[in-house]
Design an enzyme around this catalytic site. Structure first.
Site, PDB file in Angstrom:
ATOM      1  N   ASP A 279     -15.870   2.293   1.114  1.00 14.32           N
ATOM      2  CA  ASP A 279     -16.090   2.250   2.562  1.00 14.32           C
ATOM      3  C   ASP A 279     -15.775   3.611   3.197  1.00 14.32           C
ATOM      4  O   ASP A 279     -14.947   4.361   2.677  1.00 14.32           O
ATOM      5  CB  ASP A 279     -15.193   1.147   3.159  1.00 14.32           C
TER       6      ASP A 279
ATOM      7  N   LEU B 149     -17.492   3.084 -21.291  1.00 16.23           N
ATOM      8  CA  LEU B 149     -17.376   2.461 -19.969  1.00 16.23           C
ATOM      9  C   LEU B 149     -18.630   1.636 -19.650  1.00 16.23           C
ATOM     10  O   LEU B 149     -19.736   2.036 -20.028  1.00 16.23           O
ATOM     11  CB  LEU B 149     -17.238   3.571 -18.914  1.00 16.23           C
TER      12      LEU B 149
ATOM     13  N   HIS C  28     -23.679   8.432   2.835  1.00 11.01           N
ATOM     14  CA  HIS C  28     -24.078   7.668   1.645  1.00 11.01           C
ATOM     15  C   HIS C  28     -24.534   8.632   0.538  1.00 11.01           C
ATOM     16  O   HIS C  28     -24.242   8.425  -0.631  1.00 11.01           O
ATOM     17  CB  HIS C  28     -25.228   6.712   1.977  1.00 11.01           C
TER      18      HIS C  28
HETATM   19  C1  FPP Z   1     -19.781   1.565   3.290  1.00  9.95           C
HETATM   20  O1  FPP Z   1     -19.638   2.682   4.140  1.00  9.95           O
HETATM   21  C2  FPP Z   1     -20.671   1.868   2.200  1.00  9.95           C
HETATM   22  C3  FPP Z   1     -21.831   1.199   1.911  1.00  9.95           C
HETATM   23  C4  FPP Z   1     -22.305   0.041   2.661  1.00  9.95           C
HETATM   24  C5  FPP Z   1     -22.698   1.612   0.815  1.00  9.95           C
HETATM   25  C6  FPP Z   1     -22.040   2.201  -0.386  1.00  9.95           C
HETATM   26  C7  FPP Z   1     -22.991   3.179  -0.968  1.00  9.95           C
HETATM   27  C8  FPP Z   1     -22.669   4.358  -1.529  1.00  9.95           C
HETATM   28  C9  FPP Z   1     -21.290   4.824  -1.761  1.00  9.95           C
HETATM   29  C10 FPP Z   1     -23.697   5.328  -1.955  1.00  9.95           C
HETATM   30  C11 FPP Z   1     -24.698   4.842  -2.917  1.00  9.95           C
HETATM   31  C12 FPP Z   1     -24.146   4.264  -4.122  1.00  9.95           C
HETATM   32  C13 FPP Z   1     -24.612   4.488  -5.346  1.00  9.95           C
HETATM   33  C14 FPP Z   1     -24.098   3.726  -6.465  1.00  9.95           C
HETATM   34  C15 FPP Z   1     -25.628   5.489  -5.616  1.00  9.95           C
HETATM   35  P1  FPP Z   1     -19.995   2.521   5.673  1.00  9.95           P
HETATM   36  O2  FPP Z   1     -21.373   3.000   5.883  1.00  9.95           O
HETATM   37  O3  FPP Z   1     -19.754   1.108   6.120  1.00  9.95           O
HETATM   38  O4  FPP Z   1     -18.958   3.491   6.340  1.00  9.95           O
HETATM   39  P2  FPP Z   1     -18.307   3.327   7.789  1.00  9.95           P
HETATM   40  O5  FPP Z   1     -17.353   2.173   7.703  1.00  9.95           O
HETATM   41  O6  FPP Z   1     -17.614   4.637   7.978  1.00  9.95           O
HETATM   42  O7  FPP Z   1     -19.415   3.103   8.760  1.00  9.95           O
END
Ligand code: FPP
Length: 227
Positions: free
Chosen positions: A12, A124, A30
């Site tokens: 997150d 892994l 992201h």
């Molecule tokens: C939450 O951050 C994150 C997500 C909903 C997506 C997770 C995706 C990635 C880390 C990148 C892609 C992954 C791979 C495996 C290639 P948020 O957007 O909710 O952050 P915020 O709380 O600051 O808004």
């Protein structure tokens, strides 16, 4: 000393990271987050972790703006295409949990191809949770049991979950400051040690993971019993 087989991470804080860095679009977070996935996977593999399960897209994430959903889906597909050598060069097996049937056919094909090409690896296992929600996973498992009129035990329920054959989660990490599990691996984390950090996902370092593992190793886990 506790051995660590399975680490699960709620990644997150990407959106906040992008804003903090002055980027106009959350999606930049992201994009950088995906590079952290790569680096951390190599690290986890090098230190002998058997399962690394990452929350890439939840059943609730469809509620985000369409442009962000589209971006995340294409980022996943690009990641799988680009990072195949990462799996091949490091003996890393690729797996997923979640209901893949709602994904585009090109993403489904890329997932299937990556699984197929890495199925024989023994180091892994990187597991991506895509369109995953623990409630959805459990309902799907229960419906499978109902269909065959089967009464469930802990073992038979385990075997119907997307995580069948995976060990339970030892360390559950959430970055980004919130202290909740957000429908992630609720059954599999029954005895996990929970680690919450304010670090935003793109800033989460190998060293921070190492210090969590160090803390975990010193914890006495009694699983409800006495020692
Ligand atoms: C939450 O951050 C994150 C997500 C909903 C997506 C997770 C995706 C990635 C880390 C990148 C892609 C992954 C791979 C495996 C290639 P948020 O957007 O909710 O952050 P915020 O709380 O600051 O808004």
């Amino acid at each position: 000393m506790q051995s660590v087989k399975h680490i699960a991470i709620i990644m997150d804080g990407n959106g906040r990271w992008a804003k903090k860095q002055g980027f106009l679009k959350r999606i930049k977070g992201h994009e950088v987050g995906a590079t952290r996935v790569r680096e951390l996977t190599i690290h986890a593999s090098n230190i002998g972790i058997k399962y690394l399960t990452l929350y890439a897209f939840s059943t609730e994430n469809w509620k985000r703006p369409k442009a962000e959903v589209t971006f995340l889906m294409s980022l996943l597909e690009e990641y799988l295409k680009k990072e195949l050598p990462l799996f091949l060069d490091n003996n890393i097996r690729f797996e997923t949990i979640g209901d893949l049937s709602k994904l585009s056919s090109s993403l489904q094909n890329q997932v299937a191809l990556t699984k197929e090409k890495t199925a024989h690896f023994t180091g892994l296992t990187q597991v991506l949770a895509i369109n995953y929600g623990a409630k959805d996973e459990m309902i799907r498992a229960m419906n499978k049991a109902i269909k065959v009129g089967k009464e469930l035990s802990e073992e038979s329920f385990d075997a119907l979950l997307d995580t069948k054959n995976m060990p339970p989660v030892d360390i559950m990490i959430r970055t980004g400051g919130d202290k909740r599990l957000s429908n992630y691996l609720l059954w599999q984390s029954a005895y996990s040690e929970l680690f919450f950090t304010d670090t935003l996902w793109p800033d989460f370092s190998n060293e921070e993971l190492d210090s969590m593992i160090e803390k975990f190793r010193k914890i006495e886990r009694r699983f409800g019993g006495l020692t």
